[in-house]
Motif scaffolding. Structure first.
Motif, PDB file in Angstrom:
ATOM      1  N   UNK A 177      -4.411 -39.540  31.839  1.00 14.43           N
ATOM      2  CA  UNK A 177      -3.487 -38.485  32.271  1.00 14.43           C
ATOM      3  C   UNK A 177      -3.898 -37.324  33.197  1.00 14.43           C
ATOM      4  N   UNK A 178      -5.109 -37.468  33.400  1.00 18.24           N
ATOM      5  CA  UNK A 178      -5.629 -36.111  34.199  1.00 18.24           C
ATOM      6  C   UNK A 178      -4.992 -35.847  35.608  1.00 18.24           C
ATOM      7  N   UNK A 179      -4.286 -37.074  36.340  1.00 16.63           N
ATOM      8  CA  UNK A 179      -3.889 -37.043  37.770  1.00 16.63           C
ATOM      9  C   UNK A 179      -2.536 -36.752  37.560  1.00 16.63           C
ATOM     10  N   UNK A 180      -1.983 -36.590  36.121  1.00 17.21           N
ATOM     11  CA  UNK A 180      -0.399 -36.620  36.205  1.00 17.21           C
ATOM     12  C   UNK A 180      -0.117 -35.230  36.178  1.00 17.21           C
ATOM     13  N   UNK A 181       1.325 -35.030  36.760  1.00 21.77           N
ATOM     14  CA  UNK A 181       2.148 -33.704  36.496  1.00 21.77           C
ATOM     15  C   UNK A 181       2.302 -33.684  35.044  1.00 21.77           C
ATOM     16  N   UNK A 182       2.231 -32.394  34.394  1.00 24.20           N
ATOM     17  CA  UNK A 182       2.479 -32.248  32.873  1.00 24.20           C
ATOM     18  C   UNK A 182       3.759 -32.915  32.355  1.00 24.20           C
ATOM     19  N   UNK A 183       4.852 -33.028  33.035  1.00 29.31           N
ATOM     20  CA  UNK A 183       6.040 -33.551  32.365  1.00 29.31           C
ATOM     21  C   UNK A 183       5.916 -35.032  32.280  1.00 29.31           C
ATOM     22  N   UNK A 184       4.798 -35.787  32.941  1.00 27.50           N
ATOM     23  CA  UNK A 184       4.886 -37.057  33.108  1.00 27.50           C
ATOM     24  C   UNK A 184       3.687 -37.522  32.252  1.00 27.50           C
ATOM     25  N   UNK A 185       2.789 -36.574  31.722  1.00 29.62           N
ATOM     26  CA  UNK A 185       1.857 -37.074  30.580  1.00 29.62           C
ATOM     27  C   UNK A 185       2.421 -37.873  29.161  1.00 29.62           C
ATOM     28  N   UNK A 186       3.391 -37.323  28.739  1.00 26.81           N
ATOM     29  CA  UNK A 186       3.966 -37.774  27.673  1.00 26.81           C
ATOM     30  C   UNK A 186       4.358 -39.257  27.790  1.00 26.81           C
ATOM     31  N   UNK A 187       4.768 -39.703  28.846  1.00 23.25           N
ATOM     32  CA  UNK A 187       5.437 -41.067  28.692  1.00 23.25           C
ATOM     33  C   UNK A 187       4.245 -42.356  28.781  1.00 23.25           C
ATOM     34  N   UNK A 188       2.888 -41.579  29.480  1.00 24.23           N
ATOM     35  CA  UNK A 188       1.640 -42.499  29.445  1.00 24.23           C
ATOM     36  C   UNK A 188       1.249 -42.481  27.995  1.00 24.23           C
ATOM     37  N   UNK A 189       1.179 -41.191  27.304  1.00 21.55           N
ATOM     38  CA  UNK A 189       0.554 -41.082  26.031  1.00 21.55           C
ATOM     39  C   UNK A 189       1.308 -41.901  25.036  1.00 21.55           C
ATOM     40  N   UNK A 190       2.698 -42.004  25.230  1.00 18.64           N
ATOM     41  CA  UNK A 190       3.660 -42.794  24.205  1.00 18.64           C
ATOM     42  C   UNK A 190       3.092 -44.421  24.150  1.00 18.64           C
ATOM     43  N   UNK A 191       2.841 -44.866  25.470  1.00 24.78           N
ATOM     44  CA  UNK A 191       2.193 -46.282  25.543  1.00 24.78           C
ATOM     45  C   UNK A 191       1.024 -46.358  24.854  1.00 24.78           C
ATOM     46  N   UNK A 192       0.198 -45.610  25.008  1.00 26.57           N
ATOM     47  CA  UNK A 192      -1.171 -45.585  24.310  1.00 26.57           C
ATOM     48  C   UNK A 192      -0.956 -45.211  22.759  1.00 26.57           C
ATOM     49  N   UNK A 193       0.101 -44.630  22.457  1.00 29.66           N
ATOM     50  CA  UNK A 193       0.370 -44.375  20.828  1.00 29.66           C
ATOM     51  C   UNK A 193       0.996 -45.588  20.526  1.00 29.66           C
ATOM     52  N   UNK A 194       1.480 -46.443  21.216  1.00 35.70           N
ATOM     53  CA  UNK A 194       2.160 -47.793  20.388  1.00 35.70           C
ATOM     54  C   UNK A 194       1.114 -48.739  20.545  1.00 35.70           C
ATOM     55  N   UNK A 195       0.119 -48.714  21.672  1.00 38.03           N
ATOM     56  CA  UNK A 195      -1.002 -49.631  21.577  1.00 38.03           C
ATOM     57  C   UNK A 195      -1.942 -49.419  20.378  1.00 38.03           C
ATOM     58  N   UNK A 196      -2.164 -48.043  20.104  1.00 43.54           N
ATOM     59  CA  UNK A 196      -2.775 -47.944  18.795  1.00 43.54           C
ATOM     60  C   UNK A 196      -2.220 -48.380  17.431  1.00 43.54           C
ATOM     61  N   UNK A 197      -0.679 -48.203  17.549  1.00 44.79           N
ATOM     62  CA  UNK A 197      -0.249 -48.589  16.234  1.00 44.79           C
ATOM     63  C   UNK A 197       0.073 -50.178  16.114  1.00 44.79           C
ATOM     64  N   UNK A 198      -0.226 -50.892  17.389  1.00 48.37           N
ATOM     65  CA  UNK A 198      -0.361 -52.365  17.196  1.00 48.37           C
ATOM     66  C   UNK A 198      -1.769 -52.742  17.084  1.00 48.37           C
ATOM     67  N   UNK A 199      -2.663 -52.009  16.696  1.00 44.33           N
ATOM     68  CA  UNK A 199      -3.935 -52.244  16.579  1.00 44.33           C
ATOM     69  C   UNK A 199      -4.805 -52.702  17.578  1.00 44.33           C
ATOM     70  N   UNK A 200      -4.634 -51.997  18.803  1.00 45.11           N
ATOM     71  CA  UNK A 200      -5.654 -52.381  20.182  1.00 45.11           C
ATOM     72  C   UNK A 200      -6.685 -51.591  19.785  1.00 45.11           C
ATOM     73  N   UNK A 201      -7.810 -52.131  19.866  1.00 47.40           N
ATOM     74  CA  UNK A 201      -9.111 -51.161  20.055  1.00 47.40           C
ATOM     75  C   UNK A 201      -9.212 -50.443  21.271  1.00 47.40           C
ATOM     76  N   UNK A 202      -9.634 -49.140  21.172  1.00 56.80           N
ATOM     77  CA  UNK A 202      -9.479 -48.383  22.254  1.00 56.80           C
ATOM     78  C   UNK A 202     -10.414 -47.261  22.247  1.00 56.80           C
TER      79      UNK A 202
END
Length: 253
Positions: A177-202
């Motif tokens: 998320x370091x190259x993103x404008x602040x208002x766009x960070x959340x949408x990427x983190x939301x996908x990563x949270x979903x992956x974590x909930x699904x059990x993806x090793x990260x």
């Protein structure tokens, strides 16, 4: 149980500069490990050593018990050939700070490229799976858009979908998320949270401390090429044991 990822005494030198100094790290299957620390601490270099984008000076990385970038011949280890390494890297998806999408290909075409070429999947199957991944990252209606028509957050979500298309065992994120404008960070983190909930090793190099606190199973603080402190995120963030950790957290929290 054997950890999914095991790093043993990993060191990396660039000339006379030692960037990583005998790093030991284990990651269990299904766990999320976040790596934090100041710029120049060796975080990104460590991540790149995990899939042999950087060749370690010494030490080793093991994925599912197999040495990364190396193979045994008898009782000795040898560097893998490019083709052997390419096969092994299919188990590790990597998402970079930049999006690195093919600018002349649509979102869908970016995603189906590697499964078709590397895994020899037919176009119909690759396309069906790509549409499912675009839906997963919230971009079902952007399949035919080119990168220039997408926001930074959307491009990064396509990059995540492209990595997932190879069905990796482990996902590596280098400050996604370091190259993103602040208002766009959340949408990427939301996908990563979903992956974590699904059990993806990260393994995630990040400056997003709230993500590390809420999502990670293990938090690693690096400085000067070493792991200064590691543990459960809430323990490290609320009660750091090392003065260097306390100093860093005082500036970023």
């Amino acid at each position: 149980m054997m950890p999914l990822l095991n790093v043993e005494r990993l060191s990396k030198d660039f000339g006379t500069h030692q960037v990583l100094k005998s790093i030991d790290l284990t990651v269990a299957a299904g766990d999320v490990t976040c790596i934090v620390g100041p710029s120049g601490s060796g975080k990104s270099t460590l991540l790149r050593c995990l899939n042999y984008l950087e060749v370690p000076t010494s030490g080793a990385v093991y994925l599912e018990g197999e040495p990364v970038g190396l193979r045994f011949k008898g009782d000795k280890l040898y560097r893998m050939s490019f083709n052997e390494l390419s096969v092994q890297r299919q188990k590790m998806g990597m998402v970079f700070q930049g999006f690195h999408l093919f600018p002349h290909k649509t979102a869908l075409e970016n995603i189906i490229e590697a499964p078709m070429i590397v895994k020899r999947k037919g176009r119909a199957q690759a396309t069906e799976e790509a549409h499912a991944l675009l839906d997963k990252v919230g971009l079902a209606d952007r399949a035919d858009y080119y990168p220039r028509q997408l926001s930074g957050g959307q491009q990064q979500r396509v990059a995540i979908a492209r990595s997932l298309a190879m069905q990796p065992t482990l996902m590596l994120f280098d400050e996604p998320t370091s190259a993103l404008d602040p208002e766009l960070v959340g949408e990427v983190l939301a996908v990563m949270r979903q992956l974590a909930e699904e059990g993806m090793t990260m393994v995630v190099v990040t400056h997003e401390m709230s993500f590390a606190r809420d999502v990670a199973d293990h938090l690693v603080f690096m400085d000067g090429g070493i792991i200064v402190e590691a543990g459960h995120p809430k323990d490290v963030l609320s009660n750091p044991q090392h003065s260097r950790t306390r100093s860093f957290l005082a500036r970023v929290l």
